[in-house]
Design a protein around this motif. Sequence first.
Motif, PDB file in Angstrom:
ATOM      1  N   SER A  51       0.787  -1.241   0.033  1.00  0.00           N
ATOM      2  CA  SER A  51       0.267   0.253  -0.026  1.00  0.00           C
ATOM      3  C   SER A  51       0.905   1.341  -0.099  1.00  0.00           C
ATOM      4  N   PHE A  52       0.507   2.343  -0.931  1.00  0.00           N
ATOM      5  CA  PHE A  52       1.321   3.532  -0.975  1.00  0.00           C
ATOM      6  C   PHE A  52       0.712   4.715  -0.785  1.00  0.00           C
ATOM      7  N   ASP A  53       1.340   5.557  -0.128  1.00  0.00           N
ATOM      8  CA  ASP A  53       0.900   6.896   0.320  1.00  0.00           C
ATOM      9  C   ASP A  53       0.347   7.462  -1.010  1.00  0.00           C
ATOM     10  N   GLU A  54      -0.596   8.357  -0.925  1.00  0.00           N
ATOM     11  CA  GLU A  54      -1.174   9.125  -2.303  1.00  0.00           C
ATOM     12  C   GLU A  54       0.022  10.410  -2.396  1.00  0.00           C
ATOM     13  N   GLU A  55       0.198  10.608  -1.284  1.00  0.00           N
ATOM     14  CA  GLU A  55       1.239  12.125  -1.089  1.00  0.00           C
ATOM     15  C   GLU A  55       2.709  11.694  -1.000  1.00  0.00           C
ATOM     16  N   PRO A  56       3.650  12.485  -1.436  1.00  0.00           N
ATOM     17  CA  PRO A  56       4.989  12.191  -1.266  1.00  0.00           C
ATOM     18  C   PRO A  56       5.201  12.191   0.231  1.00  0.00           C
ATOM     19  N   VAL A  57       6.301  11.686   0.774  1.00  0.00           N
ATOM     20  CA  VAL A  57       6.454  11.908   2.356  1.00  0.00           C
ATOM     21  C   VAL A  57       8.053  12.667   2.343  1.00  0.00           C
ATOM     22  N   ALA A  58       8.388  13.182   1.371  1.00  0.00           N
ATOM     23  CA  ALA A  58       9.396  13.975   1.298  1.00  0.00           C
ATOM     24  C   ALA A  58       9.483  14.764  -0.347  1.00  0.00           C
ATOM     25  N   PHE A  59       9.450  16.036  -0.093  1.00  0.00           N
ATOM     26  CA  PHE A  59       9.487  16.775  -1.262  1.00  0.00           C
ATOM     27  C   PHE A  59      10.482  18.262  -1.300  1.00  0.00           C
ATOM     28  N   GLU A  60      11.192  18.363  -2.360  1.00  0.00           N
ATOM     29  CA  GLU A  60      12.105  19.377  -2.344  1.00  0.00           C
ATOM     30  C   GLU A  60      11.498  20.393  -3.304  1.00  0.00           C
ATOM     31  N   ALA A  61      10.961  21.599  -2.744  1.00  0.00           N
ATOM     32  CA  ALA A  61      10.213  22.371  -3.543  1.00  0.00           C
ATOM     33  C   ALA A  61      10.892  23.215  -4.771  1.00  0.00           C
ATOM     34  N   ARG A  62      12.138  23.321  -4.613  1.00  0.00           N
ATOM     35  CA  ARG A  62      13.118  23.993  -5.482  1.00  0.00           C
ATOM     36  C   ARG A  62      13.293  23.295  -6.723  1.00  0.00           C
ATOM     37  N   THR A  63      13.481  21.824  -6.602  1.00  0.00           N
ATOM     38  CA  THR A  63      13.744  20.999  -7.700  1.00  0.00           C
ATOM     39  C   THR A  63      12.894  19.906  -8.113  1.00  0.00           C
ATOM     40  N   GLN A  64      11.637  20.030  -7.133  1.00  0.00           N
ATOM     41  CA  GLN A  64      10.650  19.283  -7.347  1.00  0.00           C
ATOM     42  C   GLN A  64      10.973  17.696  -7.322  1.00  0.00           C
ATOM     43  N   ASP A  65      12.188  17.351  -6.437  1.00  0.00           N
ATOM     44  CA  ASP A  65      12.344  15.975  -6.112  1.00  0.00           C
ATOM     45  C   ASP A  65      11.294  15.438  -5.218  1.00  0.00           C
ATOM     46  N   LEU A  66      10.888  14.080  -5.498  1.00  0.00           N
ATOM     47  CA  LEU A  66       9.989  13.608  -4.470  1.00  0.00           C
ATOM     48  C   LEU A  66      10.441  12.271  -3.902  1.00  0.00           C
ATOM     49  N   VAL A  67       9.876  12.056  -2.721  1.00  0.00           N
ATOM     50  CA  VAL A  67      10.080  10.409  -2.315  1.00  0.00           C
ATOM     51  C   VAL A  67       8.720   9.789  -1.989  1.00  0.00           C
ATOM     52  N   PHE A  68       8.271   8.696  -2.440  1.00  0.00           N
ATOM     53  CA  PHE A  68       7.144   8.051  -2.121  1.00  0.00           C
ATOM     54  C   PHE A  68       7.332   7.027  -1.031  1.00  0.00           C
ATOM     55  N   ARG A  69       6.504   6.553  -0.099  1.00  0.00           N
ATOM     56  CA  ARG A  69       6.574   5.710   0.616  1.00  0.00           C
ATOM     57  C   ARG A  69       5.551   4.486   0.789  1.00  0.00           C
ATOM     58  N   GLY A  70       6.012   3.039   0.628  1.00  0.00           N
ATOM     59  CA  GLY A  70       5.084   2.132   0.678  1.00  0.00           C
ATOM     60  C   GLY A  70       5.395   0.957   1.797  1.00  0.00           C
ATOM     61  N   VAL A  71       4.368   0.257   2.053  1.00  0.00           N
ATOM     62  CA  VAL A  71       4.524  -0.648   3.062  1.00  0.00           C
ATOM     63  C   VAL A  71       4.013  -2.007   2.455  1.00  0.00           C
ATOM     64  N   GLY A  72       4.876  -2.957   2.813  1.00  0.00           N
ATOM     65  CA  GLY A  72       4.158  -4.491   2.268  1.00  0.00           C
ATOM     66  C   GLY A  72       4.749  -5.465   3.028  1.00  0.00           C
ATOM     67  N   ARG A  73       4.821  -6.832   2.655  1.00  0.00           N
ATOM     68  CA  ARG A  73       5.136  -8.007   3.368  1.00  0.00           C
ATOM     69  C   ARG A  73       6.749  -7.751   3.385  1.00  0.00           C
ATOM     70  N   ALA A  74       7.221  -7.043   2.250  1.00  0.00           N
ATOM     71  CA  ALA A  74       8.992  -6.991   2.270  1.00  0.00           C
ATOM     72  C   ALA A  74       9.529  -5.878   3.170  1.00  0.00           C
ATOM     73  N   GLY A  75       8.404  -5.166   3.966  1.00  0.00           N
ATOM     74  CA  GLY A  75       8.907  -4.128   4.750  1.00  0.00           C
ATOM     75  C   GLY A  75       8.484  -2.587   4.094  1.00  0.00           C
ATOM     76  N   VAL A  76       9.209  -1.718   4.492  1.00  0.00           N
ATOM     77  CA  VAL A  76       9.024  -0.327   4.111  1.00  0.00           C
ATOM     78  C   VAL A  76       9.876  -0.128   2.773  1.00  0.00           C
ATOM     79  N   LEU A  77       9.284   0.493   1.780  1.00  0.00           N
ATOM     80  CA  LEU A  77       9.649   0.817   0.649  1.00  0.00           C
ATOM     81  C   LEU A  77       9.984   2.339   0.158  1.00  0.00           C
ATOM     82  N   LEU A  78      10.929   3.084   0.059  1.00  0.00           N
ATOM     83  CA  LEU A  78      10.943   4.602  -0.159  1.00  0.00           C
ATOM     84  C   LEU A  78      11.505   4.753  -1.675  1.00  0.00           C
ATOM     85  N   VAL A  79      10.782   5.131  -2.660  1.00  0.00           N
ATOM     86  CA  VAL A  79      11.106   5.356  -3.776  1.00  0.00           C
ATOM     87  C   VAL A  79      11.254   6.815  -4.204  1.00  0.00           C
ATOM     88  N   ALA A  80      12.602   7.117  -4.555  1.00  0.00           N
ATOM     89  CA  ALA A  80      12.770   8.778  -5.188  1.00  0.00           C
ATOM     90  C   ALA A  80      12.405   8.851  -6.556  1.00  0.00           C
TER      91      ALA A  80
END
Length: 246
Positions: free
Chosen positions: A121-150
Amino acid sequence: MARSKDTSKGAGAESSSEPKQKKQRWYHQVWSAYTMTRRSDPAVTWWVLGVFVAVVAVATLVGFLFGGHWISGLIVGVPFGLLGGMFVLTRRAEAAAYQQIEGKPGATRAALGSVRRGGWSFDEEPVAFEARTQDLVFRGVGRAGVLLVAEGPSGRATRLLESEKKRTARVVAGVPITTLECGNGEGQVPLRKLVKTVQKMKPTLTKAEVAEVSKRLRALGGAKLPIPKGIDPTRARPDRKSLRGR
């Protein structure tokens, strides 16, 4: 009494006159998928026809060589040829859908919405956000643990990803935390391969542990910043069952 009967009849007539939404047939979905794919991949027509003709030709030849029953081979080859053509169309439609959203803010989250295995299951909104460059990090939780995707260029995305990983580890100590960078740079996962990469991750948590980790991370919160939404590949690409006529 007569008046009430007339009223009920009128109400029934009004309700029956309401237009009903027609259910989209599978061949309509196939045509929609084909036209969408053809806009960005004009060669899809020749690929589908080529696979169909090749499969039918092979089946006919096999029937001719084994007893001269080429007609039987032709009859068997046509449905298998259609199936092969649909398979090619599905694959190229998926590639076209990812091509449409690649490079847009939030494309990573749209692709992650296609993950169907691993209890993710993944959050709809990013968990980290760089306003100047618009870099994002999304977070998900599953059987494999926590996943952070930049999402962003490798150098900047790595710094943002490591910062979020440290913040997450303080809340879910002992839980596996995997980091990925989505992009076309060195060491990054291309958008079209992101779903398969996530689905290959080995499960280490039970369902109860996943629920507990999700609860802790909800308390941690996220960036809470609006971002432009891309096209969801789950909607842009055709449904495989529909393409098979089921």
